[in-house]
Design an enzyme around this catalytic site. Structure first.
Site, PDB file in Angstrom:
ATOM      1  N   ASP A  35      49.243  33.492  37.197  1.00 26.91           N
ATOM      2  CA  ASP A  35      50.241  32.867  38.069  1.00 26.91           C
ATOM      3  C   ASP A  35      49.875  31.383  38.192  1.00 26.91           C
ATOM      4  O   ASP A  35      48.819  31.034  38.735  1.00 26.91           O
ATOM      5  CB  ASP A  35      50.212  33.574  39.429  1.00 26.91           C
ATOM      6  CG  ASP A  35      51.262  33.050  40.412  1.00 26.91           C
ATOM      7  OD1 ASP A  35      51.507  31.827  40.414  1.00 26.91           O
ATOM      8  OD2 ASP A  35      51.793  33.857  41.194  1.00 26.91           O
ATOM      9  N   GLU A  92      46.417  40.720  38.620  1.00 25.91           N
ATOM     10  CA  GLU A  92      46.665  39.311  38.943  1.00 25.91           C
ATOM     11  C   GLU A  92      45.558  38.710  39.816  1.00 25.91           C
ATOM     12  O   GLU A  92      45.433  39.093  40.984  1.00 25.91           O
ATOM     13  CB  GLU A  92      48.004  39.201  39.686  1.00 25.91           C
ATOM     14  CG  GLU A  92      48.379  37.768  40.044  1.00 25.91           C
ATOM     15  CD  GLU A  92      49.772  37.662  40.653  1.00 25.91           C
ATOM     16  OE1 GLU A  92      50.284  38.652  41.194  1.00 25.91           O
ATOM     17  OE2 GLU A  92      50.337  36.544  40.598  1.00 25.91           O
ATOM     18  N   GLU A 123      44.272  34.650  49.521  1.00 24.52           N
ATOM     19  CA  GLU A 123      44.902  35.970  49.400  1.00 24.52           C
ATOM     20  C   GLU A 123      43.949  37.075  48.956  1.00 24.52           C
ATOM     21  O   GLU A 123      44.222  38.241  49.182  1.00 24.52           O
ATOM     22  CB  GLU A 123      46.102  35.891  48.454  1.00 24.52           C
ATOM     23  CG  GLU A 123      47.172  34.941  48.985  1.00 24.52           C
ATOM     24  CD  GLU A 123      48.441  34.961  48.151  1.00 24.52           C
ATOM     25  OE1 GLU A 123      48.816  36.024  47.655  1.00 24.52           O
ATOM     26  OE2 GLU A 123      49.034  33.883  47.996  1.00 24.52           O
ATOM     27  N   HIS A 145      53.379  34.010  35.775  1.00 19.85           N
ATOM     28  CA  HIS A 145      54.271  33.606  36.867  1.00 19.85           C
ATOM     29  C   HIS A 145      54.450  32.098  36.764  1.00 19.85           C
ATOM     30  O   HIS A 145      53.493  31.334  36.868  1.00 19.85           O
ATOM     31  CB  HIS A 145      53.716  34.049  38.232  1.00 19.85           C
ATOM     32  CG  HIS A 145      54.075  35.469  38.555  1.00 19.85           C
ATOM     33  ND1 HIS A 145      53.402  36.228  39.486  1.00 19.85           N
ATOM     34  CD2 HIS A 145      55.081  36.254  38.058  1.00 19.85           C
ATOM     35  CE1 HIS A 145      53.973  37.436  39.546  1.00 19.85           C
ATOM     36  NE2 HIS A 145      54.981  37.462  38.691  1.00 19.85           N
ATOM     37  N   GLU A 149      58.330  33.498  39.822  1.00 20.03           N
ATOM     38  CA  GLU A 149      57.975  34.006  41.152  1.00 20.03           C
ATOM     39  C   GLU A 149      57.787  32.766  42.035  1.00 20.03           C
ATOM     40  O   GLU A 149      56.682  32.221  42.159  1.00 20.03           O
ATOM     41  CB  GLU A 149      56.693  34.839  41.098  1.00 20.03           C
ATOM     42  CG  GLU A 149      56.417  35.503  42.443  1.00 20.03           C
ATOM     43  CD  GLU A 149      55.051  36.114  42.513  1.00 20.03           C
ATOM     44  OE1 GLU A 149      54.954  37.326  42.747  1.00 20.03           O
ATOM     45  OE2 GLU A 149      54.060  35.377  42.343  1.00 20.03           O
ATOM     46  N   HIS A 174      48.731  30.121  41.679  1.00 18.75           N
ATOM     47  CA  HIS A 174      47.343  30.435  42.059  1.00 18.75           C
ATOM     48  C   HIS A 174      46.374  29.614  41.203  1.00 18.75           C
ATOM     49  O   HIS A 174      45.358  29.115  41.695  1.00 18.75           O
ATOM     50  CB  HIS A 174      47.054  31.931  41.874  1.00 18.75           C
ATOM     51  CG  HIS A 174      47.879  32.814  42.747  1.00 18.75           C
ATOM     52  ND1 HIS A 174      47.925  32.694  44.118  1.00 18.75           N
ATOM     53  CD2 HIS A 174      48.702  33.848  42.448  1.00 18.75           C
ATOM     54  CE1 HIS A 174      48.738  33.614  44.616  1.00 18.75           C
ATOM     55  NE2 HIS A 174      49.229  34.329  43.628  1.00 18.75           N
TER      56      HIS A 174
HETATM   57  C1  LER Z   1      52.106  38.195  43.588  1.00 19.44           C
HETATM   58  O1  LER Z   1      52.549  38.061  42.270  1.00 19.44           O
HETATM   59  C2  LER Z   1      51.489  36.968  44.076  1.00 19.44           C
HETATM   60  O2  LER Z   1      51.416  35.991  43.377  1.00 19.44           O
HETATM   61  C3  LER Z   1      50.930  36.945  45.432  1.00 19.44           C
HETATM   62  O3  LER Z   1      50.740  35.637  45.852  1.00 19.44           O
HETATM   63  C4  LER Z   1      51.756  37.672  46.433  1.00 19.44           C
HETATM   64  O4  LER Z   1      52.899  36.925  46.740  1.00 19.44           O
HETATM   65 MN    MN Z   2      52.171  35.927  41.343  1.00 17.42          MN
END
Ligand code: LER
Ligand code: MN
Length: 274
Positions: free
Chosen positions: A186, A153, A159, A212, A247, A189
């Site tokens: 995701d 990911e 992060e 996600h 998520e 992100h």
């Molecule tokens: C994990 O899937 C993620 O998206 C990170 O931001 C940890 O929360």
């Molecule tokens: Mn994620």
């Protein structure tokens, strides 16, 4: 496409983007009540979840496990695959092997998210990426033994500083011949890092292994300002048949977040059917 919703069993992740918390059985029951196809589980460690009990919940509620996360390896145990200390990297690998086995017994892939770490201090970017490639190779071989892919990911800049964008991560996987690794895209992100969410999904194409399903503010899709229509069209055009997994933050509360996710999931499926 299939729907999934997250259950976190990691108290150290409190405040994080998970809809259901602490109680696996209650999370499965809630997911079934809302009509989800699957749950995504974030365990504190591999041995914290009984394979037998989880399989019984899957049967009882006719639910699959969409994926199992390794985030506790970082938030709880402070283990990263790119840590300068080889003993920490070895422990990180062992932790993930355990999760891959658990996930494999539940018919699910494993997610490498925050455990990828970052390059900093004495660790150069080149060194961190060399370690990351080696670890993803070993871990994805273990996943293959369970007939599963490994999900890597890309995360937003706050992060990780390894890979923030899908295209860069995809090029890295190709460069290192990591054929059993897919990308976890995701949307939260991506909203921070990508120029165009739909275009990025199209470019990533067959490497999109999991999604996600989160709005711009990490709430349920429909509670932020991400437009799901072009995303639905892109997923349709690349033939994506995997999970859209929520998520997300349990806001304004878990039940509303779950119901909103299910409504948005159905709307996206309708759009992709056109
Ligand atoms: C994990 O899937 C993620 O998206 C990170 O931001 C940890 O929360
Ligand atoms: Mn994620």
């Amino acid at each position: 496409m299939k729907s999934a919703i997250t259950i976190s069993l990691v108290s150290e992740a409190r405040g994080g983007p998970f809809v259901y918390w602490d109680d696996l059985a209650a999370g499965f029951a809630a997911a079934a009540r809302h009509g989800f196809d699957a749950v995504e589980i974030f365990p504190p460690s591999a041995n914290a979840v009984s394979v037998g009990a989880a399989r019984e919940l899957m049967n009882q509620h006719s639910l699959k496990v969409a994926a199992v996360g390794t985030g506790a390896g970082w938030v709880k145990h402070k283990l990263r695959l790119t840590d300068p200390d080889p003993a920490v990297r070895a422990k990180a690998r062992e932790f993930i092997y355990g999760i891959i086995n658990l996930a494999g017994y539940l018919g699910a892939p494993t997610i490498i998210g925050s455990m990828q770490g970052r390059w900093e201090g004495a660790v150069s970017r080149e060194q961190a990426l060399t370690w990351l490639a080696e670890e993803l190779k070993a871990l994805s071989e273990r996943a293959a033994a369970h007939q599963q892919v490994l999900l890597y990911e890309p995360l937003n800049r706050y992060e990780t500083n390894l890979f923030n964008r899908n295209a860069d991560a995809a090029a890295f996987l190709r460069q290192h011949g990591l054929g059993n690794v897919r990308l976890l895209c995701d949307l939260y992100h991506m909203n921070i890092e990508e120029q165009n969410l739909a275009e990025s999904l199209r470019q990533t194409g067959a490497l999109v292994g999991h999604v996600h399903f989160a709005d711009s503010n990490r709430r349920a899709i429909g509670l932020g300002h991400t437009d799901p229509a072009p995303i639905a069209a892109a997923l349709r055009d690349i033939g994506y048949a995997g999970y859209l997994s929520a998520e997300i933050l349990p806001l304004p509360d878990a039940e509303t977040a779950a119901a909103q996710t299910m409504a948005s999931f159905r709307a996206v499926c309708e759009l992709t059917a056109k």
